[in-house]
Design a protein around this motif. Sequence first.
Motif, PDB file in Angstrom:
ATOM      1  N   GLU A 194      48.418  40.222  12.295  1.00  0.00           N
ATOM      2  CA  GLU A 194      47.899  41.369  11.536  1.00  0.00           C
ATOM      3  C   GLU A 194      46.454  41.130  11.095  1.00  0.00           C
ATOM      4  OE1 GLU A 194      49.377  44.118  11.605  1.00  0.00           O
ATOM      5  OE2 GLU A 194      51.200  43.258  12.483  1.00  0.00           O
ATOM      6  N   GLU A 204      43.630  49.648   3.852  1.00  0.00           N
ATOM      7  CA  GLU A 204      44.974  50.086   3.425  1.00  0.00           C
ATOM      8  C   GLU A 204      46.016  49.733   4.479  1.00  0.00           C
ATOM      9  OE1 GLU A 204      42.321  52.304   3.443  1.00  0.00           O
ATOM     10  OE2 GLU A 204      41.942  51.759   1.351  1.00  0.00           O
ATOM     11  N   SER A 205      45.685  50.065   5.705  1.00  0.00           N
ATOM     12  CA  SER A 205      46.610  49.822   6.802  1.00  0.00           C
ATOM     13  C   SER A 205      46.884  48.324   6.943  1.00  0.00           C
ATOM     14  CB  SER A 205      46.006  50.412   8.088  1.00  0.00           C
ATOM     15  OG  SER A 205      46.503  49.762   9.204  1.00  0.00           O
ATOM     16  N   SER A 208      49.163  47.228   4.126  1.00  0.00           N
ATOM     17  CA  SER A 208      50.537  47.709   4.341  1.00  0.00           C
ATOM     18  C   SER A 208      51.241  46.868   5.408  1.00  0.00           C
ATOM     19  CB  SER A 208      50.502  49.202   4.684  1.00  0.00           C
ATOM     20  OG  SER A 208      51.193  49.471   5.857  1.00  0.00           O
ATOM     21  N   SER A 209      50.527  46.494   6.472  1.00  0.00           N
ATOM     22  CA  SER A 209      51.217  45.688   7.496  1.00  0.00           C
ATOM     23  C   SER A 209      51.436  44.250   7.019  1.00  0.00           C
ATOM     24  CB  SER A 209      50.471  45.722   8.841  1.00  0.00           C
ATOM     25  OG  SER A 209      49.109  45.511   8.661  1.00  0.00           O
ATOM     26  N   THR A 211      52.239  43.488   3.864  1.00  0.00           N
ATOM     27  CA  THR A 211      53.469  43.555   3.060  1.00  0.00           C
ATOM     28  C   THR A 211      54.681  43.649   3.982  1.00  0.00           C
ATOM     29  OG1 THR A 211      53.155  45.939   2.809  1.00  0.00           O
ATOM     30  CG2 THR A 211      52.392  44.566   0.996  1.00  0.00           C
ATOM     31  N   GLY A 212      54.498  44.388   5.101  1.00  0.00           N
ATOM     32  CA  GLY A 212      55.566  44.457   6.114  1.00  0.00           C
ATOM     33  C   GLY A 212      55.911  43.087   6.677  1.00  0.00           C
ATOM     34  N   SER A 217      52.694  42.936  -2.670  1.00  0.00           N
ATOM     35  CA  SER A 217      51.508  43.764  -2.438  1.00  0.00           C
ATOM     36  C   SER A 217      50.251  43.171  -3.082  1.00  0.00           C
ATOM     37  CB  SER A 217      51.747  45.204  -2.890  1.00  0.00           C
ATOM     38  OG  SER A 217      51.772  45.262  -4.278  1.00  0.00           O
ATOM     39  N   GLU A 221      46.920  42.213  -0.919  1.00  0.00           N
ATOM     40  CA  GLU A 221      45.546  42.612  -1.252  1.00  0.00           C
ATOM     41  C   GLU A 221      44.613  41.413  -1.268  1.00  0.00           C
ATOM     42  OE1 GLU A 221      45.295  45.022  -4.862  1.00  0.00           O
ATOM     43  OE2 GLU A 221      47.019  46.181  -4.077  1.00  0.00           O
TER      44      GLU A 221
END
Lengths: 437, 437
Positions: A194, A204-205, A208-209, A211-212, A217, A221
């Motif tokens: 990632e 943002e994307s 989000s990946s 955290t995936g 979160s 960041e």
Amino acid sequence: MKRRSLGTPSGFRDLLSEDANIKSWLVKTISDVYKKWGFLPIETPLVEFTETLAGEVTDFNLYSVIPSKERQTGSAKSLSLRFDQTVPLARFVVDNMDKIALPFKRYVYGPVFRGETAQIERGRYRQFDQLDVDIVGSSNIASDIEILLCMRDTMRSVLGDDSFIIRTNTRKLLNCLPVLFNFSEANLRAVLIELDKRDKVTAESLISSLTGAGLKSTDAEKLAEFGSISGKPIDVLEKIKNICGNLPEAAEAISDLEITANTLVSCNATEIMFDMSIIRGLGYYTGMVFETNLVNAPQFGSVYSGGRYDGLVASFGVQPLPAVGSSVGVDRLIAALQSMNFKIPGEAKKAIVLIQDSVVIDYAFQVADKVRSLGITCEVYTGGKKKLGDQFAYADKLNYDFTIVVGPNEMQNGTVNIKNQKTKVQETMVLSEINFI
Amino acid sequence: MKRRSLGTPSGFRDLLSEDANIKSWLVKTISDVYKKWGFLPIETPLVEFTETLAGEVTDFNLYSVIPSKERQTGSAKSLSLRFDQTVPLARFVVDNMDKIALPFKRYVYGPVFRGETAQIERGRYRQFDQLDVDIVGSSNIASDIEILLCMRDTMRSVLGDDSFIIRTNTRKLLNCLPVLFNFSEANLRAVLIELDKRDKVTAESLISSLTGAGLKSTDAEKLAEFGSISGKPIDVLEKIKNICGNLPEAAEAISDLEITANTLVSCNATEIMFDMSIIRGLGYYTGMVFETNLVNAPQFGSVYSGGRYDGLVASFGVQPLPAVGSSVGVDRLIAALQSMNFKIPGEAKKAIVLIQDSVVIDYAFQVADKVRSLGITCEVYTGGKKKLGDQFAYADKLNYDFTIVVGPNEMQNGTVNIKNQKTKVQETMVLSEINFI
């Protein structure tokens, strides 16, 4: 007489003179730098035992090679075309251990083969060239730095200026990410994949990946921010030190980065940056990793990449031999240079002797000999009894700087008619006093 | 982790630095001559359609190449590794006719493959290099002469002197042998095979095998004598003219030899001889044929051979395009040069920076940068915390001319300790005033 096939197989191609010329200049220029840095040339065969190539690090599709004589019996050990220069290097070192000195510093040039689907429009061929430089047998950071500074010297020699950026990072630091950002060691590979996309996606994307991939979160960041750290080595080092504190797992990475940063300052290597988003896809890197981009052709991506791979030689079942190296993507670099309208520096002027009448062939060759002795490229028109107009058209098509017409009168008088094809200025000269303006 | 294969397949080999170094020098030196003669570089892929390669001229064993992805389907057109550079040249010319100018003058370098039994002790490998120079698209004798004189310039550049002999003949004359010596056209091939052995057998044995091939014994004697004609072009030409008289079939051969002889005199090419025993085994030659021997290593046979082959391009089913060219047997030439204790001329001096203490790595790289800026090859010892004695042993093994020891004192004072490894003279210098004696 049987009519033969035309065309080249898919993914294989001819190189016309313009491309072949720039390639041979590039290989010579880069090899000269490698030599000046004490690297020695070697060659390994294009064909290896399939078992040699098919290790755990490769998912490239191999080309099998079957000699006619053994096609029936099937008894021989399976052979394949090599897919890179690094696995053959590891095999070479183990085979020739008694004949080389460690650390072993070598460079190598030649084609490699991938049986994948060709994507010509993206410059992806089944046969392409690699020009690699490596040091085998030292885990010392001095060898990583030697490769890094040599890459800089190489790019300077190719471009003639500083219009490139080399970015480096170390896997040793990336290996600390689970501790630094509170996620499971098992997720590291997914996280790196990632992070590697950082340049291509929004913040943002990316978060989000991440955290995936198992990060909380706030940690995601922080990690995204960490991935954006890039710049002067001394500055980046300060930031990394602040993030890592006295974390024991990061001590080696920080020491490597510190020695490297200090040396880059000593050598005024302002083109080399530290960049925490440099990951390098391949699994086998274990330490420093390198990428190189052209300021005037960034769209081509990295043209010169590499890193430290300490596990490869050990995969031949002998003692581990740490290694570090880098590889020029020759074809990609040529494409990038051509997009910049790059010209080979200092190419020799070219002259051609045109023949008014075939009785003066011997004189024509004498003239050409004299011209070449002045350091000027020269050919005699060998196409036979063509009209002078046709001969001039040939000279223009091949972009000759000077034409030299000889006929019976010139032969008798020992003179030549030289014409500058660019300025169209024409002059008659005595052969022994020939000169070019 | 799976243990991998070691060793190279039979007939394939590694080249250590010494051999690779001489090879890269040789290829560069020869390519520079070709360039200066107006030849342009091209490249063709190592893999071609099998149909392209398998024409009437080849009895070489091909290597099949099978990409993994297509192994199951078997649907793809069969591919093979090239066995020479000449058939791919013919295919290249036909494929790229709209992009090239005729006559097309090109040189090319790269490996070729033969699936025959390797004979390592005789220097016969399954992968070896060819460095070819050819002119396609002219039947004019000027192109044969261009190749011949270029071969002479090439050998001079490689050897630095005139210790070589180029011998030439023309198939056009050999094609007249049945008329000149009263035997059947059908026996020509057999006769040429016997004549080709002239150097290796007694005169009696040659005459007896020529009678066996259909000649009357007086004609066999005359032909054996003809085969022994060799020497200065002008002298040989006189003899040939006496033998051929006004035979119409020989007119073209004599004209070719006459223009060639006159040009060789004009260009003072005393290393080029006419020799009626030069045949060249391969069937496809149609005009001039060339061989080159080294005066100081005659046992290696011809290291640089070729000739005119006017039928090859036509075998692709398009218009006939006459061609003439020559090929350097790179590996054989290297072996011959090494037997003469050949040294690459003007190799740069080499220095190595040895590190007394790892805290001075940055200073060591600064020193190396300075040394390279003086045009001297230089590496930093990258093997890590080895004792100075081990570092000196490494420098000796790699035959370094100078060692430069740096430690904390030198770093503080901005000095270096330079030692000439040959004279053992040692000197301390200020870095900015560094020089080598």
